[in-house]
Write a protein that holds these residues in place. Sequence first.
Motif, PDB file in Angstrom:
ATOM      1  N   SER A  58       0.817  -1.212   0.000  1.00  0.00           N
ATOM      2  CA  SER A  58       0.000   0.000   0.000  1.00  0.00           C
ATOM      3  C   SER A  58       0.851   1.262   0.000  1.00  0.00           C
ATOM      4  O   SER A  58       0.539   2.239  -0.687  1.00  0.00           O
ATOM      5  N   GLN A  59       1.954   1.265   0.766  1.00  0.00           N
ATOM      6  CA  GLN A  59       2.813   2.452   0.841  1.00  0.00           C
ATOM      7  C   GLN A  59       3.402   2.796  -0.517  1.00  0.00           C
ATOM      8  O   GLN A  59       3.500   3.966  -0.892  1.00  0.00           O
ATOM      9  N   VAL A  60       3.766   1.787  -1.284  1.00  0.00           N
ATOM     10  CA  VAL A  60       4.331   2.012  -2.614  1.00  0.00           C
ATOM     11  C   VAL A  60       3.270   2.574  -3.552  1.00  0.00           C
ATOM     12  O   VAL A  60       3.529   3.510  -4.331  1.00  0.00           O
ATOM     13  N   VAL A  61       2.062   2.016  -3.487  1.00  0.00           N
ATOM     14  CA  VAL A  61       0.971   2.505  -4.339  1.00  0.00           C
ATOM     15  C   VAL A  61       0.681   3.974  -4.032  1.00  0.00           C
ATOM     16  O   VAL A  61       0.499   4.798  -4.937  1.00  0.00           O
ATOM     17  N   ARG A  62       0.649   4.327  -2.762  1.00  0.00           N
ATOM     18  CA  ARG A  62       0.384   5.723  -2.381  1.00  0.00           C
ATOM     19  C   ARG A  62       1.489   6.642  -2.900  1.00  0.00           C
ATOM     20  O   ARG A  62       1.214   7.722  -3.433  1.00  0.00           O
ATOM     21  N   ALA A  63       2.743   6.217  -2.723  1.00  0.00           N
ATOM     22  CA  ALA A  63       3.862   7.053  -3.163  1.00  0.00           C
ATOM     23  C   ALA A  63       3.873   7.220  -4.682  1.00  0.00           C
ATOM     24  O   ALA A  63       4.099   8.329  -5.197  1.00  0.00           O
ATOM     25  N   MET A  64       3.612   6.147  -5.414  1.00  0.00           N
ATOM     26  CA  MET A  64       3.573   6.241  -6.873  1.00  0.00           C
ATOM     27  C   MET A  64       2.370   7.058  -7.344  1.00  0.00           C
ATOM     28  O   MET A  64       2.455   7.767  -8.352  1.00  0.00           O
ATOM     29  N   HIS A  65       1.264   6.969  -6.617  1.00  0.00           N
ATOM     30  CA  HIS A  65       0.089   7.776  -6.952  1.00  0.00           C
ATOM     31  C   HIS A  65       0.429   9.261  -6.860  1.00  0.00           C
ATOM     32  O   HIS A  65       0.142  10.042  -7.779  1.00  0.00           O
ATOM     33  N   GLY A 187       0.642  11.316   7.194  1.00  0.00           N
ATOM     34  CA  GLY A 187       0.906  12.599   6.576  1.00  0.00           C
ATOM     35  C   GLY A 187       0.338  12.632   5.174  1.00  0.00           C
ATOM     36  O   GLY A 187      -0.820  12.288   4.938  1.00  0.00           O
ATOM     37  N   ILE A 188       1.189  13.014   4.219  1.00  0.00           N
ATOM     38  CA  ILE A 188       0.730  13.087   2.823  1.00  0.00           C
ATOM     39  C   ILE A 188       0.304  11.711   2.315  1.00  0.00           C
ATOM     40  O   ILE A 188      -0.639  11.596   1.527  1.00  0.00           O
ATOM     41  N   TYR A 189       0.962  10.650   2.773  1.00  0.00           N
ATOM     42  CA  TYR A 189       0.596   9.297   2.354  1.00  0.00           C
ATOM     43  C   TYR A 189      -0.453   8.683   3.294  1.00  0.00           C
ATOM     44  O   TYR A 189      -0.516   7.462   3.459  1.00  0.00           O
ATOM     45  N   SER A 196      -7.817   8.040  -2.508  1.00  0.00           N
ATOM     46  CA  SER A 196      -7.691   8.552  -3.876  1.00  0.00           C
ATOM     47  C   SER A 196      -7.097   7.494  -4.802  1.00  0.00           C
ATOM     48  O   SER A 196      -7.573   7.290  -5.919  1.00  0.00           O
ATOM     49  N   ALA A 197      -6.067   6.807  -4.323  1.00  0.00           N
ATOM     50  CA  ALA A 197      -5.402   5.800  -5.146  1.00  0.00           C
ATOM     51  C   ALA A 197      -6.238   4.537  -5.306  1.00  0.00           C
ATOM     52  O   ALA A 197      -6.274   3.931  -6.380  1.00  0.00           O
ATOM     53  N   ALA A 198      -6.910   4.137  -4.238  1.00  0.00           N
ATOM     54  CA  ALA A 198      -7.603   2.844  -4.250  1.00  0.00           C
ATOM     55  C   ALA A 198      -9.005   2.930  -4.838  1.00  0.00           C
ATOM     56  O   ALA A 198      -9.428   2.021  -5.560  1.00  0.00           O
ATOM     57  N   TYR A 199      -9.756   4.000  -4.518  1.00  0.00           N
ATOM     58  CA  TYR A 199     -11.162   4.063  -4.903  1.00  0.00           C
ATOM     59  C   TYR A 199     -11.458   5.160  -5.916  1.00  0.00           C
ATOM     60  O   TYR A 199     -11.999   4.920  -6.994  1.00  0.00           O
ATOM     61  N   ILE A 200     -11.095   6.395  -5.523  1.00  0.00           N
ATOM     62  CA  ILE A 200     -11.582   7.550  -6.275  1.00  0.00           C
ATOM     63  C   ILE A 200     -11.105   7.516  -7.720  1.00  0.00           C
ATOM     64  O   ILE A 200     -11.886   7.772  -8.646  1.00  0.00           O
ATOM     65  N   PHE A 201      -9.836   7.195  -7.932  1.00  0.00           N
ATOM     66  CA  PHE A 201      -9.297   7.191  -9.290  1.00  0.00           C
ATOM     67  C   PHE A 201     -10.098   6.260 -10.194  1.00  0.00           C
ATOM     68  O   PHE A 201     -10.434   6.616 -11.331  1.00  0.00           O
ATOM     69  N   ALA A 474      -3.748  14.848  -1.241  1.00  0.00           N
ATOM     70  CA  ALA A 474      -2.348  14.878  -0.817  1.00  0.00           C
ATOM     71  C   ALA A 474      -2.088  16.042   0.137  1.00  0.00           C
ATOM     72  O   ALA A 474      -1.501  15.861   1.208  1.00  0.00           O
ATOM     73  N   ILE A 475      -2.513  17.239  -0.231  1.00  0.00           N
ATOM     74  CA  ILE A 475      -2.202  18.413   0.586  1.00  0.00           C
ATOM     75  C   ILE A 475      -2.948  18.385   1.914  1.00  0.00           C
ATOM     76  O   ILE A 475      -2.451  18.849   2.940  1.00  0.00           O
ATOM     77  N   VAL A 476      -4.151  17.800   1.925  1.00  0.00           N
ATOM     78  CA  VAL A 476      -4.905  17.765   3.176  1.00  0.00           C
ATOM     79  C   VAL A 476      -4.269  16.777   4.153  1.00  0.00           C
ATOM     80  O   VAL A 476      -4.540  16.823   5.356  1.00  0.00           O
ATOM     81  N   GLY A 477      -3.387  15.905   3.649  1.00  0.00           N
ATOM     82  CA  GLY A 477      -2.632  15.033   4.542  1.00  0.00           C
ATOM     83  C   GLY A 477      -1.759  15.827   5.505  1.00  0.00           C
ATOM     84  O   GLY A 477      -1.466  15.357   6.615  1.00  0.00           O
TER      85      GLY A 477
END
Length: 702
Positions: A58-65, A187-189, A196-201, A474-477
Amino acid sequence: MSEAKAEGPILIQETAEEHIEGLPSGFGEGLSGRVAFWIAFTFSLFQLWTAAYGTLPSQVVRAMHVGFLLLLGFALFGNLVAKTRAGKAWFWTLGILGFLTGVYNWIFYVPLIHRSGFLTPLDLTVGALMIALVFEGARRLMGLPLTIIAAIFLAYCFLGQHLPPPFIHRGYPWEMIVEHFGFGTEGIYGTPIYVSAAYIFIFVVFAAFLERAGMLALFNDFALGLVGSWRGGPAQVCTLSSALMGTISGSGVANVVASGQFTIPLMKKFGFRSAFAGGVEATSSMGGQIMPPVMGAVAFIMAETLNVPYVDVVKAALIPAALYFGVCFWMVHLEAGKSGLGGMDKAQLPDPWKALRQHWPLVLPLGTLVYLLFAGYTPIFAGTMGLALIVVLILGTPLAALIGPFAFRMVFWVALGLAAAAFMRFGVNVLAAVIAALIAACVFFKGGRETLAICRDSLAEGAKNALPVGIACAIVGIVIGTLTLTGIASTFIGAIIRIGENNLFLSLILTMLTCLVLGMGIPTIPNYIITSSLAGPALLELGVPLLVSHMFVFYFGIMADLTPPVALACFAAAPMAKTSGLKISIQATKLATAGFVVPFMAVYTPALMLQDGGPMAEQWGYWVEVTYIVLKACAGIALWGVAVVGYLTGRALWWERIACFAAGVLLILELPLTDAAGFVLAVAAVAAHWWRTRRQAEPATP
């Protein structure tokens, strides 16, 4: 709009692109434009692959997103906004650096876990760079207000130890702050970017495919044929088509821009005032965020934050959404009657059921999505499968058009449907194989190659449409990370609890005002995340059910885009209505009565959101209470509509308007005695008005 194949069940729209603040349409010209396009295409493929197979941490997916968001966002700014070659090169450099921060997290995923708390100078440099790029990307895509709010929270982490109580904290070294915001999952992740990465996109791309396939045209034709002949026809069409679009897009301001170009001029031409036409479009489009089954991105964040099934959020929104759009229909009906406007000529309107029969395949992916959500499947699975099915439909259309006899075409569609549905038993690989076979078949003839280009373009446009939502998450993180790092949220929560111990209503008013004030400068998503983090736990302590408290915040985050002085949705409608956004905002505030009333009613009677029942449910049964509360809410809001517009069966006198308003207040209040008084006053006021207007309408006796 052009049609790919006259015989096929799919209409192809020219674009499904949404308006993004600060960015013109398209991807740019020349080589850099093509590169940006393929970056967006690759972004979508990466997200679909991770959604379907989920092999990456999950951390990698968030960072790549986040990396893809920064790369695509800055690349588009370089192509579409930069005036000089140096400026263009600068933006592309920022984008590449942002993407490399994601790659860094992927390559060093395991070492970063081992070095947690003892990051190297290079780690800290990458983390600080990513934070700075997110701020700059948010400033460019979302404007200054949200960026300033996030900057204030970040500054509090660095300087809070110098503030007086109760705001003082112990102080944190910059290494801890960078690690917390740039590498941790708070934080940002954090949760927003995960959602955003898992559902919204996935759902944004799903909406882009449906719109590109002609769903917007189908909704418009269906709405025109169904309600165009009602009193105030064009405005009723606007309300229904926006409600239908809300089932797939969950977007607010973007819906105003997309559908307002058609509906606002139509309403004005029919005789509605410019401000009212813009208000109808803004109000109904913003309601798309609370319209099941997809709703807005906030709904996915809410489900993840509360750790409840997404279907629970959908169920809670069903009745409020119906009330919201019901009030829009009612207010349009009253305004049209007051202005002496009837309906559109039914003979010139399309047959809604014929449009549905001709293009019924478009409804199948949406129906599948609804079924999967309500059957308990995760949103990521439901969204991915719904998207895959619309791709199957689009790719199958040109192939079916090559088959001559109608019976053979039906056999083809049935066989294709059964093959696609096999994923329910045999897994995602079966559906992937079906799509691969369709792609291979489409490569060999002209119509098929054009259809492949449509799918390619939809993937790229979907990625671009996801930019503002992703950057906002991201920014709201930064805000969420500050709350978890410093514990400042507990100060705010304690203040609300102290107020609410004496007066829950006052606590709700303060929460509502917080949402409306924050909404003056930031979109619904960060508004909800910030306010729910602060006020949600406090309202829970005061006895408000958790889901209801979060829906309360959600609703007023939406209302912030309609209420003066900023009203983003209304200012988006202003150029098309050719009047000021402030005038539109005043009309939208009147139209959105339910959006202001329902959240307060739900706090005191949670059954309105299909939550736990109260004393009436214990005595008479749960559904009796739900039915009674809904009828009471409908009556109260309808009476307020009469008071605001000044019309029912004729123009209302001042005392009739006051009586209707008072009756509405009595019905909205929770006390049983006020219900009886409200119903009596309502019947008296409506009867007196009806009798007076009937006598005035009778021809004079000779």
